[in-house]
Design a protein around this motif. Structure first.
Motif, PDB file in Angstrom:
ATOM      1  N   ARG A   1      -1.636   7.489 -23.286  1.00  0.00           N
ATOM      2  CA  ARG A   1      -0.836   8.012 -22.174  1.00  0.00           C
ATOM      3  C   ARG A   1      -0.015   6.889 -21.556  1.00  0.00           C
ATOM      4  NH1 ARG A   1      -6.056   7.741 -19.931  1.00  0.00           N
ATOM      5  NH2 ARG A   1      -6.247   6.251 -18.209  1.00  0.00           N
ATOM      6  N   GLN A   2       1.148   7.256 -21.036  1.00  0.00           N
ATOM      7  CA  GLN A   2       1.985   6.326 -20.293  1.00  0.00           C
ATOM      8  C   GLN A   2       1.776   6.611 -18.810  1.00  0.00           C
ATOM      9  OE1 GLN A   2       3.709   3.868 -21.651  1.00  0.00           O
ATOM     10  NE2 GLN A   2       4.466   3.080 -19.709  1.00  0.00           N
ATOM     11  N   PRO A   3       1.217   5.670 -18.061  1.00  0.00           N
ATOM     12  CA  PRO A   3       0.876   5.949 -16.663  1.00  0.00           C
ATOM     13  C   PRO A   3       2.102   6.181 -15.793  1.00  0.00           C
ATOM     14  CG  PRO A   3       0.637   3.615 -17.144  1.00  0.00           C
ATOM     15  CD  PRO A   3       0.890   4.294 -18.451  1.00  0.00           C
ATOM     16  N   SER A   4       1.921   7.003 -14.789  1.00  0.00           N
ATOM     17  CA  SER A   4       2.993   7.265 -13.827  1.00  0.00           C
ATOM     18  C   SER A   4       3.109   6.103 -12.854  1.00  0.00           C
ATOM     19  CB  SER A   4       2.679   8.545 -13.041  1.00  0.00           C
ATOM     20  OG  SER A   4       1.489   8.359 -12.262  1.00  0.00           O
TER      21      SER A   4
ATOM     22  N   VAL B   1       0.179   3.485 -11.340  1.00  0.00           N
ATOM     23  CA  VAL B   1       0.361   2.033 -11.305  1.00  0.00           C
ATOM     24  C   VAL B   1       0.134   1.520  -9.896  1.00  0.00           C
ATOM     25  CG1 VAL B   1       2.054   0.171 -11.495  1.00  0.00           C
ATOM     26  CG2 VAL B   1       1.887   1.896 -13.304  1.00  0.00           C
ATOM     27  N   THR B   2       0.751   2.174  -8.920  1.00  0.00           N
ATOM     28  CA  THR B   2       0.606   1.758  -7.527  1.00  0.00           C
ATOM     29  C   THR B   2      -0.843   1.868  -7.072  1.00  0.00           C
ATOM     30  OG1 THR B   2       2.870   2.437  -6.993  1.00  0.00           O
ATOM     31  CG2 THR B   2       1.331   2.203  -5.156  1.00  0.00           C
ATOM     32  N   ALA B   3      -1.504   2.962  -7.417  1.00  0.00           N
ATOM     33  CA  ALA B   3      -2.896   3.162  -7.014  1.00  0.00           C
ATOM     34  C   ALA B   3      -3.803   2.114  -7.643  1.00  0.00           C
ATOM     35  CB  ALA B   3      -3.352   4.568  -7.399  1.00  0.00           C
ATOM     36  N   THR B   4      -3.561   1.782  -8.908  1.00  0.00           N
ATOM     37  CA  THR B   4      -4.388   0.794  -9.603  1.00  0.00           C
ATOM     38  C   THR B   4      -4.240  -0.583  -8.979  1.00  0.00           C
ATOM     39  OG1 THR B   4      -4.229   2.014 -11.693  1.00  0.00           O
ATOM     40  CG2 THR B   4      -4.819  -0.319 -11.826  1.00  0.00           C
ATOM     41  N   VAL B   5      -3.000  -0.979  -8.733  1.00  0.00           N
ATOM     42  CA  VAL B   5      -2.761  -2.306  -8.148  1.00  0.00           C
ATOM     43  C   VAL B   5      -3.301  -2.360  -6.725  1.00  0.00           C
ATOM     44  CG1 VAL B   5      -1.014  -4.004  -7.518  1.00  0.00           C
ATOM     45  CG2 VAL B   5      -0.745  -2.672  -9.608  1.00  0.00           C
ATOM     46  N   THR B   6      -3.106  -1.287  -5.962  1.00  0.00           N
ATOM     47  CA  THR B   6      -3.601  -1.246  -4.575  1.00  0.00           C
ATOM     48  C   THR B   6      -5.109  -1.440  -4.539  1.00  0.00           C
ATOM     49  OG1 THR B   6      -1.793   0.202  -3.873  1.00  0.00           O
ATOM     50  CG2 THR B   6      -3.768   0.150  -2.491  1.00  0.00           C
ATOM     51  N   GLN B   7      -5.822  -0.763  -5.437  1.00  0.00           N
ATOM     52  CA  GLN B   7      -7.278  -0.896  -5.482  1.00  0.00           C
ATOM     53  C   GLN B   7      -7.671  -2.319  -5.858  1.00  0.00           C
ATOM     54  OE1 GLN B   7      -9.732   1.561  -4.751  1.00  0.00           O
ATOM     55  NE2 GLN B   7     -10.922  -0.329  -4.745  1.00  0.00           N
ATOM     56  N   ALA B   8      -6.956  -2.920  -6.806  1.00  0.00           N
ATOM     57  CA  ALA B   8      -7.251  -4.296  -7.213  1.00  0.00           C
ATOM     58  C   ALA B   8      -7.042  -5.258  -6.053  1.00  0.00           C
ATOM     59  CB  ALA B   8      -6.368  -4.693  -8.397  1.00  0.00           C
ATOM     60  N   VAL B   9      -5.991  -5.053  -5.284  1.00  0.00           N
ATOM     61  CA  VAL B   9      -5.707  -5.912  -4.131  1.00  0.00           C
ATOM     62  C   VAL B   9      -6.808  -5.767  -3.085  1.00  0.00           C
ATOM     63  CG1 VAL B   9      -4.135  -6.296  -2.185  1.00  0.00           C
ATOM     64  CG2 VAL B   9      -3.213  -5.933  -4.490  1.00  0.00           C
ATOM     65  N   GLU B  10      -7.185  -4.533  -2.792  1.00  0.00           N
ATOM     66  CA  GLU B  10      -8.220  -4.308  -1.773  1.00  0.00           C
ATOM     67  C   GLU B  10      -9.532  -4.963  -2.190  1.00  0.00           C
ATOM     68  OE1 GLU B  10      -8.364  -0.095  -1.290  1.00  0.00           O
ATOM     69  OE2 GLU B  10      -6.517  -0.005  -0.105  1.00  0.00           O
TER      70      GLU B  10
END
Length: 211
Positions: free
Chosen positions: A182-185, A189-198
């Motif tokens: 799958r190609q992520p939306s 992408v935003t949700a994944t990076v946001t979680q990593a930052v938190e």
């Protein structure tokens, strides 16, 4: 004032180099390093073979240049943003830019090519790692080191912290995209990076109010 002859010559050299790299990337990333050849690149760009070899002495040098080009875009995404950004905002911008490059058609094709060719070309695999993921984590480690010196974060090893953050940013969505599942939306992408930052911010025990 019209550009001098040296400037014109340098511009033409840069344009020709970019033309060669674009043609080579299309061939190498679709055919794979082992099946691609300098003859294929020459056939695509035309002109004399001497011109091609004047820019790149062999296939390995040409492929390393392609690796560097994609890696440079990833590194550009990891450059520290404006100083007024707080840590969370800075990491969010870095992570989003970095993951976007990895998920680009060129980024995915390069990753697939290297996974396929690495067992057969260990020196090329090392060059890919050092110039790509390795450069990225070292670059981010320098940023984290600066934040530590300013008293913003508390980490024992900035290099390990950088590797862990980028690993969290890549998550499973990069592998899923590389496998063609799958190609992520943009939202994912935003949700994944946001979680990593938190997760990173909580784990580094901020010494000042940057949250």
């Amino acid at each position: 004032m019209a550009p001098g002859l040296d400037e014109q010559k340098q511009r033409r050299r840069t344009e020709k180099r970019d033309e060669i790299l674009a043609a080579a990337a299309e061939i190498f990333l679709s055919e794979g390093y082992g099946r691609a050849s300098m003859d294929q690149v020459h056939a695509k760009i035309g002109g004399s073979k001497r011109t091609l070899y004047n820019y790149f002495r062999n296939k390995e040098a040409l492929f390393e240049a392609i690796i560097n080009e994609v890696s440079d875009r990833a590194l550009a995404a990891l450059k520290p943003p404006l100083q007024e950004d707080d840590l969370s905002s800075a990491l969010l911008k870095m992570g989003t830019g970095y993951l976007t490059v990895l998920l680009s058609p060129e980024g995915l094709a390069l990753y697939r090519a290297m996974i396929s060719e690495a067992p057969h070309f260990p020196d090329l695999a090392r060059a890919f790692f050092d110039n790509g993921p390795g450069r990225g984590s070292r670059h981010l480690a320098n940023f984290i080191r600066e934040q530590k010196a300013r008293g913003v974060v508390d980490v024992n090893d900035p290099q390990i912290a950088a590797e862990q953050f980028l690993g969290a940013v890549r998550g499973d969505i990069h592998l899923a995209a590389a496998l063609g599942i799958r190609q992520p939306s943009k939202q994912l992408v935003t949700a994944t990076v946001t979680q990593a930052v938190e997760t990173f911010v909580r784990g580094t025990e901020l010494k000042c109010d940057n949250r």
